[in-house]
Design an enzyme around this catalytic site. Structure first.
Site, PDB file in Angstrom:
ATOM      1  N   CYS A  23      45.976  43.062  27.849  1.00 54.34           N
ATOM      2  CA  CYS A  23      46.231  44.301  26.643  1.00 54.34           C
ATOM      3  C   CYS A  23      47.407  43.975  25.261  1.00 54.34           C
ATOM      4  O   CYS A  23      48.440  44.248  26.151  1.00 54.34           O
ATOM      5  CB  CYS A  23      46.565  45.367  28.045  1.00 54.34           C
ATOM      6  SG  CYS A  23      47.618  46.654  26.701  1.00 54.34           S
ATOM      7  N   CYS A  77      50.127  46.808  25.079  1.00 55.22           N
ATOM      8  CA  CYS A  77      51.233  46.444  26.401  1.00 55.22           C
ATOM      9  C   CYS A  77      52.009  45.190  26.572  1.00 55.22           C
ATOM     10  O   CYS A  77      53.404  45.001  26.515  1.00 55.22           O
ATOM     11  CB  CYS A  77      50.646  46.025  27.574  1.00 55.22           C
ATOM     12  SG  CYS A  77      49.550  47.145  27.968  1.00 55.22           S
ATOM     13  N   ASP A  78      51.704  44.025  26.182  1.00 51.76           N
ATOM     14  CA  ASP A  78      52.320  42.860  26.019  1.00 51.76           C
ATOM     15  C   ASP A  78      52.549  42.067  25.003  1.00 51.76           C
ATOM     16  O   ASP A  78      53.119  40.873  24.989  1.00 51.76           O
ATOM     17  CB  ASP A  78      51.336  41.712  27.426  1.00 51.76           C
ATOM     18  CG  ASP A  78      51.534  42.342  28.184  1.00 51.76           C
ATOM     19  OD1 ASP A  78      52.207  42.970  29.007  1.00 51.76           O
ATOM     20  OD2 ASP A  78      50.277  42.243  28.695  1.00 51.76           O
TER      21      ASP A  78
END
Ligand code: NDP
Length: 317
Positions: free
Chosen positions: A138, A141-142
């Protein structure tokens, strides 16, 4: 019958936008729904940052916030939520038998399956070893952790193209590693990729190994060994992070042999409805959607599933 069994009008399995919307509608229709939220309440959107395309949020909203709002709305009308999974389902007769991962048995007049889909992984041991330490599925997200660093994205679809483009705004360089010599992504996404200087295509290639080192108490990725699938040639690329974007797998393992599935595991529904081949079992959201896979389409089909369940119960009373 075991004293442990409870009898429910409607059990919803899964808590993404489809599950919560089904819960809102089923609760308002007084089906007193019981929802099994799974191990990641809120589903895939909880690992997303900005959501700019869900109608009703002109300034955008974060994934976790929208899911918390949907959950509260479902609870407001009396949905009972349970953390955990359904481990087994028997749809051979009605009421259907569901067994949760604490071995609790539930009889359900109707079941709404909203278990969604999960990211696919390459399946090499080093990918597991460094998951969370430089390997992610992701970018939104990261990606933040890789500012001014070098990363790779694996895959050739819209997700890979989107993640590579997104990451290119944060990082120093993105290698987009794809197993063929053309992308599957839409033409518009391809153009974005090809017009982004920071993205370098690595065609016809696969990752053989992700390599890294121990850094204090944690591990860190330092590179990948990439194999050219045509020539067999191997080379090392030094980098700090690897994003796997090779598609998703529907979460239907427990329904195999219970409802009709496509070969790739997605649940078959009657077009224009959420009905499965079993009367009283409905499916909504990504678990039955191979085409759109959007939060808003999942929510829409969750609404349809609750209406289908309510009509089914009324017509069987
Ligand atoms: P896709 O299934 O479309 O693409 C998966 C990609 O990963 C393919 O290029 C495939 O290669 C590659 N791949 C699959 N398995 C492996 C493997 N084991 N090793 C290496 N590579 C592999 O998935 P996406 O998640 O990209 O997209 C899913 C759906 O969502 C699509 O319909 C897409 O259009 C849609 N979507 C739309 C977006 C948008 O419109 N903004 C954004 C994101 C997704 P190959 O091409 O060789 O099969």
């Amino acid at each position: 019958m075991s004293t442990e069994r409870e009898h429910r009008q409607c059990v919803i399995i899964g808590s993404g936008p489809a599950g919560y919307t089904a819960a809102i509608y089923a609760a308002r229709a007084e089906l007193k729904p019981l929802m099994y939220e799974g191990m990641q309440p809120g589903g895939q959107l909880t690992i997303t940052t900005e959501v700019d395309n869900f109608p009703g949020y002109p300034e955008g909203v974060t994934g976790p916030v929208i899911m918390e709002d949907l959950k509260k709305q479902a609870e407001r009308f009396g949905t009972e939520m349970r953390f955990g999974n359904i481990a087994n389902a028997d749809f051979s007769k009605r009421p259907f038998l569901l067994v949760d991962d604490d071995d609790k048995e539930i009889l359900a007049e109707t079941v709404i399956i909203a278990t969604g889909a999960s990211a696919k992984w390459l399946g090499i041991p080093s990918e597991q070893e460094y998951n969370g330490y430089g390997v992610s599925a992701c970018a939104t997200c990261d990606g933040y952790f890789y500012r001014d660093k070098v990363v790779a994205v694996v895959g050739g679809g819209d997700t890979a193209a989107e993640e590579a483009t997104y990451l290119s705004k944060l990082v120093k360089k993105v290698y987009l590693i794809h197993r063929r010599d053309e992308l599957r992504a839409s033409k518009a996404m391809q153009q974005k990729v090809f017009n982004t200087e920071k993205i370098e295509m690595v065609w016809d290639s696969g990752i053989k190994e992700i390599v890294g080192e121990q850094k204090g108490f944690a591990k860190a990725v330092t590179g990948v060994i990439v194999e050219n699938l045509k020539s067999g040639e191997e080379r090392r690329i030094d980098l700090d992070g690897v994003f796997i974007a090779i598609g998703h797998k529907p979460n239907t393992d427990i329904f195999k042999g219970q409802v009709e599935l496509f070969e790739n595991g997605y649940i078959k529904t009657v077009p224009g409805s959420t009905k499965t081949n079993i009367d009283g079992v409905f499916a909504c959201g990504d678990v039955q959607d191979q085409t759109y896979r959007q939060a808003v389409t999942a929510a829409g089909s969750g609404c349809m599933a609750a209406i289908d369940a309510e009509r089914f119960i009324s017509s069987n009373e």
